[in-house]
Motif scaffolding. Structure first.
Motif, mmCIF file in Angstrom:
data_model
loop_
_atom_site.group_PDB
_atom_site.id
_atom_site.type_symbol
_atom_site.label_atom_id
_atom_site.label_comp_id
_atom_site.label_asym_id
_atom_site.label_seq_id
_atom_site.Cartn_x
_atom_site.Cartn_y
_atom_site.Cartn_z
ATOM 1 N N PHE A 95 0.827 -1.202 0.000
ATOM 2 C CA PHE A 95 0.000 0.000 0.000
ATOM 3 C C PHE A 95 0.864 1.255 0.000
ATOM 4 N N LEU A 96 1.931 1.207 0.834
ATOM 5 C CA LEU A 96 2.787 2.383 0.944
ATOM 6 C C LEU A 96 3.535 2.670 -0.351
ATOM 7 N N GLN A 97 3.774 1.632 -1.141
ATOM 8 C CA GLN A 97 4.472 1.854 -2.410
ATOM 9 C C GLN A 97 3.625 2.654 -3.364
ATOM 10 N N GLN A 98 2.307 2.482 -3.239
ATOM 11 C CA GLN A 98 1.437 3.101 -4.232
ATOM 12 C C GLN A 98 0.647 4.283 -3.717
ATOM 13 N N ASN A 99 0.696 4.507 -2.403
ATOM 14 C CA ASN A 99 -0.152 5.557 -1.853
ATOM 15 C C ASN A 99 0.634 6.467 -0.927
ATOM 16 N N SER A 100 0.039 7.624 -0.653
ATOM 17 C CA SER A 100 0.688 8.568 0.251
ATOM 18 C C SER A 100 0.538 8.084 1.691
ATOM 19 N N GLU B 205 8.839 5.248 12.120
ATOM 20 C CA GLU B 205 9.667 6.367 11.626
ATOM 21 C C GLU B 205 8.939 7.156 10.531
ATOM 22 N N LEU B 206 7.994 6.489 9.841
ATOM 23 C CA LEU B 206 7.185 7.223 8.863
ATOM 24 C C LEU B 206 6.299 8.253 9.558
ATOM 25 N N ARG C 9 8.451 10.999 10.717
ATOM 26 C CA ARG C 9 8.968 11.779 9.603
ATOM 27 C C ARG C 9 7.902 12.746 9.086
ATOM 28 N N ASP C 10 6.663 12.263 8.996
ATOM 29 C CA ASP C 10 5.623 13.082 8.381
ATOM 30 C C ASP C 10 4.906 14.012 9.338
ATOM 31 N N PHE C 11 5.156 13.844 10.648
ATOM 32 C CA PHE C 11 4.465 14.676 11.634
ATOM 33 C C PHE C 11 4.815 16.143 11.431
ATOM 34 N N GLY C 12 6.114 16.423 11.284
ATOM 35 C CA GLY C 12 6.575 17.801 11.100
ATOM 36 C C GLY C 12 5.941 18.467 9.888
ATOM 37 N N GLY D 295 4.733 5.682 21.802
ATOM 38 C CA GLY D 295 4.544 6.121 20.428
ATOM 39 C C GLY D 295 4.454 7.630 20.283
ATOM 40 N N LEU D 296 4.104 8.310 21.386
ATOM 41 C CA LEU D 296 3.852 9.748 21.275
ATOM 42 C C LEU D 296 5.057 10.607 21.653
ATOM 43 N N GLU D 297 6.042 9.994 22.295
ATOM 44 C CA GLU D 297 7.130 10.799 22.872
ATOM 45 C C GLU D 297 7.811 11.676 21.835
ATOM 46 N N GLU D 298 8.210 11.071 20.716
ATOM 47 C CA GLU D 298 8.892 11.838 19.670
ATOM 48 C C GLU D 298 8.005 12.975 19.155
ATOM 49 N N LEU D 299 6.717 12.670 19.049
ATOM 50 C CA LEU D 299 5.792 13.655 18.494
ATOM 51 C C LEU D 299 5.696 14.866 19.396
ATOM 52 N N LYS D 300 5.685 14.605 20.716
ATOM 53 C CA LYS D 300 5.605 15.719 21.658
ATOM 54 C C LYS D 300 6.806 16.641 21.487
ATOM 55 N N LEU D 301 7.973 16.033 21.381
ATOM 56 C CA LEU D 301 9.182 16.845 21.211
ATOM 57 C C LEU D 301 9.109 17.638 19.913
#
Lengths: 223, 757
Positions: B231-236, B281-282, B285-288, B312-318
């Protein structure tokens, strides 16, 4: 019961007799140094001149640590003076009746101090109250430096750095808390400051001192 | 012997045949069969024990040997029974060879029901064997249904081999989007669950979990791992998230419909691992970029999905914290270029960013504590450290000042004052920003000064708004913080009464003041310090002052009044110019102007003015200067920067103004602004020292004895609501308090302080 009681009364009277001879001897010693005309302090005090004579008889210099030990042992209140009470009570408690006895006691005490940290601490605390003018709350810095030198001689490697730091910073008075903590500092902290704890309750002045030394070391290191 | 296996087996076998042949078995026949087994068992045990007595082995082994059954001749009977069952069951199941899928399954279910009944009977007959039988390696004292259990295993072997793949294929087809007969799968699952029911505690474990669920989960993992990658190969990525959401819902629904409820947890976990954990990591990567693009719905999706996995949320908070800080600083960078001193712009910049992300956190991140904290940290960061504070030389008073000035703009009377509702909202905004100011005491100082000007000048837009603001500050910082503000407010209110009563008093006593008079009586300790102006009041004014003094003393005996001329002002009307003007003027300006009452044409030099007003030169010069600026007074000689004592001034007969009422107070007599800033700074330092000491004493009074580090951290924590405390200063304060005998060091521990009562 009664023979025993008899016995003890005799003992007591013997003790009383001994005590009387001691008191008399001690007081005779007192009179040798008291009431010097040059001191002009009356018959109940040994003044500076008397003290000088005493030190001469004891064979110790005026900046000798034993002078301080003597004042401490006699619980003296004023520098270069002993009252009759201080002298009599002090010497009797020490069991000293002659100058030779006194010299021996002082030498012995000094040896003990070298090893006994808690005793050193009491002498050290005594020095602050004794060394500052009677009604002052703080000791001025130069006086403190003199006493540190007398008390510590070369016991602590950091002493010279400390005194020159105080002079550079133009510190005029040493508060009692700082005085007390300086001994703790020298006793606890290594000469290279490796075990100095930044989080501990050191007075700010000592913290500044440590910073100062560290900075100096750094510059020496980079040079 | 008649109890040998060889002897009894034929009869037993015919009995078993009867059972499988559904032929009725009378009670007597049943008893005979039972007795065969019973006698065989009893006899075997005897023959086992006797030789053991005759030739004892080492005691320990004999029991174990008995137990593990290697010596138990009953095992032969059991073996025969097993062989019989295997043969018979397999034969019976062969009927199903031609059947498929559901038909086959129905067949199994029917057979199972039959077998269950047969085995109940067989279990009865072989009860004795069940009780004594011990297979090698199997615990003794097992439940008596082991015969049945054996058959279950047989049945399952068939099911596994011929059936399971079919079920798995069906589920795969459903996942591929085809419609399948779900009730069939549900029946299969139920069958697996039912199989286990006889097995005591681990009923689900042995059959459903081991045989079914394990395989199902394995299939699921494989299926979705492939799907995710494809799915990831063909979609955003955003499409991917929608896909996951859909899949997770489907699986939950699937579980609800045809799996056992306990499967939901491991099933979701597998999906989350495959879809989220392994692709984390996807998400990071896309959160920013999604933050940049303000894709709030997608951000909410990331939050929902990543929240499902641990950490799962720690990186996002930073990342959020970094993003908000950057946004805030960018916004203020822009403002700093254009108008670094405009409080409105500053607040607008801050609020825009803050409100945007406050909304995001609440809408997309459900106000989760960690995200709120990120917002707070970032806000505090960019509000206190930004391009504008940098321009101000990193001064910590710039932000408090701008915000206090913003309050002043809001609360001060002006053309563009706003309505009550909007005012409430604006004040709320101010508080939202105020919350983040590090040095709240500096704000307090600025605010007090400006409030003082508003109150004295009668410049407040609305009393309601003023007290609203004070109560909001109180809510946030406590009553101590707003005490003075509150009292200033009260003083102002009371002063109105005092003025009113004084007027009445004058009427009663028939005192004619010859002028309108209003007074403000301000408590010395609540108001900010104000410059003193030394001067001789014109007679007209000083009479009134005397009257008031007398009046006030009769009301409040023993209170000392000191007059702050620098803050006084009045209105006077002029006759000396071409038109009749009314002037609003500071008292000092009035006094200077009134000098010309006697002889409007005369010219006075500075020296004479100083003498007549009894004013020092440095105070008089700014006053005269302000009048010069307005044009009321013309200088007779050229005025340089430095006005000489001999400089001559006269009224300017050509003075003109468009307005009849001229406000002279606007021309500020600012002379020593710089000095004042310096004084403010000192005041703040002093105030902080007092607050710090009070805080230490308060803590020590309750705790009595406290270690250095604890005391420091508690003080820092308490003070941080008012300003950013400095550890060194706290330590100096502690030493000062020891010096003043509020505290002492404990005798036994140098790091401990004690309170001295």
């Amino acid at each position: 019961m009664s023979p025993n009681a008899q016995q003890s009364t005799t003992d007591e009277s013997n003790v009383m007799d001994d005590a009387k001879t001691v008191t008399v001897a001690v007081h005779q010693l007192f009179e040798r140094y008291a009431n010097k005309p040059a001191d002009n302090l009356g018959p109940d005090r040994i003044g500076p001149h008397g003290v000088l004579e005493l030190l001469e008889d004891l064979g110790i210099g005026s900046t000798d640590r034993k002078v301080l030990i003597l004042a401490w042992l006699l619980k003296a209140k004023i520098q270069c003076e002993f009252t009759a009470d201080e002298w009599n009570d002090g010497l009797v408690a020490l069991g000293v009746v002659s100058i030779d006895d006194l010299r021996m006691v002082l030498e012995k005490e000094e040896r003990i101090l070298e090893k006994d940290a808690s005793k050193l601490k009491t002498l050290y605390r005594f020095t602050y109250t004794f060394g500052k003018p009677e009604h002052h709350r703080k000791m001025d810095c130069e006086t403190a430096i003199v006493y540190w030198k007398i008390l510590f001689e070369d016991r602590y490697a950091l002493l010279d750095a400390w005194t020159s730091f105080l002079r550079v910073q133009q510190i005029d008075v040493i508060k009692s808390d700082i005085w007390n903590l300086v001994l703790e500092f020298f006793e606890q902290v290594d000469a290279n400051l490796s075990n100095y704890d930044d989080e501990a309750a050191w007075p700010v002045l000592l913290t500044d001192f440590v910073e100062h030394i560290r900075k100096e070391k750094c510059t020496v290191g980079t040079a | 012997m008649q109890y040998e296996v060889e002897t009894i087996w034929p009869d037993l076998e015919s009995g078993l045949d009867d059972i499988f042949g559904e032929r009725r078995i009378e009670q007597k026949r049943y008893m005979t069969l039972y007795t065969h087994v019973y006698n065989h068992c009893i006899n075997s045990i005897k023959s086992l024990v006797n030789p053991a007595i005759l030739a004892p082995k080492s005691g320990r082994n004999s029991i174990n040997d008995y137990r593990n059954g290697s010596l138990f001749s009953g095992s032969e009977l059991y073996q025969r029974l097993k062989n019989y069952l295997e043969r018979t069951v397999t034969e019976a199941l062969q009927e199903g060879n031609e059947k498929h899928d559901e038909e086959l399954f129905r067949f199994y279910v029917d057979k199972w029901k039959q077998f269950c009944f047969y085995f109940k009977v067989i279990d009865g007959i072989f009860d004795c064997l069940n009780k004594h039988l011990c297979e090698p390696g199997v615990e003794v004292n097992r439940d008596s249904k082991r015969v049945l259990f054996y058959v279950k295993t047989l049945l399952l072997r068939e099911l596994d081999a011929r059936f399971m793949q079919g079920v798995m294929d069906l589920i795969r087809q459903e996942r591929d989007g085809q419609t399948i007969d779900r009730s069939f799968i549900r029946a299969v699952v139920e069958f697996y669950v039912d199989l286990g029911i006889d097995e005591n505690s681990r009923s689900l474990e042995r059959f459903y979990r081991q045989k079914f669920e394990k395989r199902f989960l394995g299939e699921t993992e494989n299926y979705y791992t492939t799907e995710a990658d494809d799915f990831l190969q063909q979609n955003s990525f955003t499409e991917y998230m929608k896909k996951i959401e859909k899949r997770l819902n489907e699986e939950a629904e699937r579980c609800n419909f045809y799996l056992h409820a306990t499967t939901l947890q491991p099933l979701s976990q597998i999906c989350e691992t495959v879809f989220i954990q392994r692709k984390i990591e996807l998400f990071q990567r896309d959160f920013g970029p999604l933050l940049e693009q303000e894709r709030d719905d997608d951000l909410a999706r990331i939050y929902q999905l990543c929240g499902r996995i641990e950490q799962g949320l720690e990186e996002l908070k930073l990342a959020l914290e970094r993003h908000i800080t950057r946004q805030g600083q960018n916004a203020i960078d822009e403002i700093a270029k254009k108008s670094p001193n405009d409080p409105r712009e500053f607040m607008r910049g801050i609020l825009e960013v803050h409100m945007r992300y406050k909304g995001l956190v609440s809408k997309s991140f459900r106000d989760e504590a960690g995200f709120k904290e990120a917002l707070d940290k970032a806000s505090s960061h960019f509000i206190n450290k930004n391009a504008i504070t940098k321009i101000a030389g990193n001064s910590s008073s710039k932000v408090p000042e701008l915000i206090a000035r913003y309050c002043d703009l809001l609360l001060r009377k002006s053309k563009d004052n706003i309505g009550e509702a909007e005012m409430e909202e604006q004040l709320q905004n101010v508080i939202a920003v105020f919350k983040y100011i590090e040095d709240k005491d500096v704000f307090q100082q600025f605010y007090t000064k400006m409030l003082s000007k508003r109150l004295i000048g009668g410049l407040s837009a609305s009393d309601t708004a003023e007290s609203q603001m004070i109560s909001k500050l109180k809510q946030m910082c406590g009553i101590e913080y707003t005490n003075k503000l509150q009292r200033m407010f009260t003083d102002t209110e009371l002063s109105k009464n005092i003025t009113e009563n004084f007027r009445k008093n004058c009427q009663e006593k028939d005192i004619a003041l010859g002028l309108d008079f209003a007074i403000m009586v301000l408590g010395y300790s609540s108001w900010p310090s104000m410059p003193q102006l030394q001067m001789q009041m014109p007679l007209k004014l000083s009479e009134t002052i005397e009257h008031f003094k007398n009046y006030y003393n009769t009301q409040h005996n023993g209170r000392k009044l000191s007059w702050i001329y620098s803050q006084s002002r009045g209105e006077l009307s002029s006759t000396g110019f071409q038109k009749k003007y009314g002037f609003q003027a500071w008292t000092a300006q009035m006094a200077v102007l009134m000098l010309y009452n006697e002889a409007p044409k005369q010219a006075l030099n500075l020296k004479e003015m100083m003498l007549q007003l009894n004013m020092p030169k440095d105070q008089l010069v700014p006053v005269v200067g302000s009048l010069l600026k307005c044009g009321d007074v013309a200088a007779g000689t050229e005025v340089e920067n430095e006005i000489a004592d001999t400089a001559v001034f006269a009224l300017n007969p050509n003075f003109q103004s468009k307005k009849i009422k001229v406000d002279l107070t606007r021309t500020q007599m600012r002379s020593e602004v710089k000095k004042e800033a310096e004084k403010d700074k000192q005041y703040i330092e002093e105030d902080r020292r007092l607050v710090t000491e009070a805080c230490i004493v308060r803590i020590m009074k309750t705790r009595k004895r406290l270690a250095h580090n604890e005391l420091i951290s508690e003080v820092l924590q308490q003070l941080s609501t008012r300003f950013t405390p400095n550890v060194m200063k706290v330590r100096t304060s502690i030493e000062g308090l020891m010096e003043r005998l509020f505290l002492k060091r404990a005798e036994d521990a140098m790091n401990v302080y004690e309170y001295i009562a």
